[in-house]
Design a protein around this motif. Structure first.
Motif, short mmCIF file in Angstrom:
data_model
loop_
_atom_site.label_atom_id
_atom_site.label_comp_id
_atom_site.label_asym_id
_atom_site.label_seq_id
_atom_site.Cartn_x
_atom_site.Cartn_y
_atom_site.Cartn_z
N ILE A 126 0.84 -1.20 0.00
CA ILE A 126 0.00 0.00 0.00
C ILE A 126 0.88 1.25 0.00
O ILE A 126 0.64 2.19 -0.76
N VAL A 127 1.90 1.25 0.85
CA VAL A 127 2.81 2.39 0.93
C VAL A 127 3.55 2.57 -0.39
O VAL A 127 3.69 3.69 -0.90
N THR A 128 4.03 1.47 -0.96
CA THR A 128 4.77 1.54 -2.22
C THR A 128 3.88 2.08 -3.34
O THR A 128 4.32 2.93 -4.14
N SER A 129 2.63 1.62 -3.39
CA SER A 129 1.70 2.10 -4.42
C SER A 129 1.44 3.59 -4.26
O SER A 129 1.37 4.33 -5.25
N ALA A 130 1.30 4.03 -3.01
CA ALA A 130 1.07 5.45 -2.76
C ALA A 130 2.27 6.27 -3.18
O ALA A 130 2.13 7.36 -3.77
N THR A 131 3.47 5.77 -2.91
CA THR A 131 4.69 6.50 -3.23
C THR A 131 4.84 6.71 -4.74
O THR A 131 5.25 7.78 -5.19
N ARG A 132 4.49 5.67 -5.50
CA ARG A 132 4.63 5.80 -6.96
C ARG A 132 3.37 6.36 -7.63
O ARG A 132 3.32 6.50 -8.85
N GLY A 133 2.33 6.66 -6.83
CA GLY A 133 1.12 7.26 -7.36
C GLY A 133 0.24 6.32 -8.15
O GLY A 133 -0.54 6.76 -9.00
N ASP A 134 0.32 5.04 -7.88
CA ASP A 134 -0.50 4.04 -8.57
C ASP A 134 -1.77 3.81 -7.75
O ASP A 134 -1.81 3.00 -6.84
N LEU A 177 -4.80 13.77 -3.43
CA LEU A 177 -3.85 13.42 -2.38
C LEU A 177 -2.53 12.94 -2.96
O LEU A 177 -1.45 13.29 -2.49
N SER A 178 -2.63 12.13 -4.01
CA SER A 178 -1.44 11.60 -4.66
C SER A 178 -0.63 12.73 -5.30
O SER A 178 0.60 12.80 -5.16
N GLU A 179 -1.33 13.64 -5.96
CA GLU A 179 -0.64 14.73 -6.65
C GLU A 179 0.02 15.70 -5.66
O GLU A 179 1.03 16.32 -5.98
N SER A 180 -0.54 15.81 -4.45
CA SER A 180 0.04 16.70 -3.44
C SER A 180 1.04 15.98 -2.54
O SER A 180 1.53 16.55 -1.57
N LYS A 181 1.31 14.69 -2.87
CA LYS A 181 2.27 13.88 -2.12
C LYS A 181 1.84 13.61 -0.68
O LYS A 181 2.67 13.36 0.19
#
Length: 223
Positions: A126-134, A177-181
């Protein structure tokens, strides 16, 4: 066909195990995350190249999602993503809170520690997916993590109820959220929750799961 928005759906090329189910899972996650937008019409031939598969498994997957009420058939055009009202989303989240918070807190004293540790790779995914924006992989991993956690309570019917509620929900705010990191911080709550469970910290578990579910109609919900 109204299809200006091009969803960032991950390719399925080379993913052989449970192939049909995988196509359904990926499309469902794209619907929940808002990668496939409400009211838009998508055809199987147009979506297929984005997943790296033929149109047939996409069409079959969409027909499965019709049964779940996530899309509806538009004759000679494809499938329209169904709309979910704010009231419905609030009701789904309320029911989830009534079920998931006490059940998760209870696991702090009843769950086997090895079973809890086995969920850490999913939490890391989950963390990895969030980091790469997937976002599609994020939603899919998040679903499997929470259902796997609830399954440790030993109530299959409870898990199915929560699965249905989660699949009916929409998390349109994930893109912003993804775009704002900021999505990674939310993703790391899964690791925080596991740590509290492994520490047998009931109050800590209650605080994290309550905060985490609060994002469903807060941080993760904004259009």
């Amino acid at each position: 066909m109204a299809q200006q928005h091009r969803p960032a759906i991950p390719s399925l090329g080379g993913r052989k195990p449970n192939f049909r189910e995988k196509v359904v899972d990926v499309l469902r996650a794209a619907l929940i995350s808002g990668e496939l937008r409400p009211g838009q019409v998508y055809s199987a031939p147009a979506l297929a190249p984005r997943l790296g598969v033929s149109a047939t498994p996409v069409r079959e997957a969409m027909l499965e999602l019709v049964k779940e009420g996530m899309v509806e058939i538009v004759p000679n055009k494809g499938f329209r993503v169904t709309e979910v009202s704010e009231k419905q989303l609030d009701e789904y989240t309320h029911i989830r809170s009534l079920i998931e918070i006490p059940t998760t807190v209870g696991l702090a004293t009843t769950a086997d520690l090895d079973d809890l540790k086995a969920l850490r790779p999913l939490a890391m995914e989950i963390v990895t997916s969030a980091t790469r924006g997937d976002l599609t992989d994020y939603v899919e991993a998040d679903l499997h993590f929470h259902l796997g956690l609830l399954a440790l309570a030993g109530n299959d019917h409870l898990v199915e109820v929560v699965r249905d509620l989660r699949q009916r929900s929409r998390l349109y705010g994930l893109t912003a959220l993804s775009e704002s990191k900021r999505l990674q911080a939310s993703a790391e709550e899964h690791l925080e929750l596991l740590d509290a469970l492994l520490a047998r910290d009931e109050e800590g578990v209650r605080e994290v799961i309550t905060r985490h579910l609060g994002h469903v109609r807060g941080l993760w919900a904004a259009h």
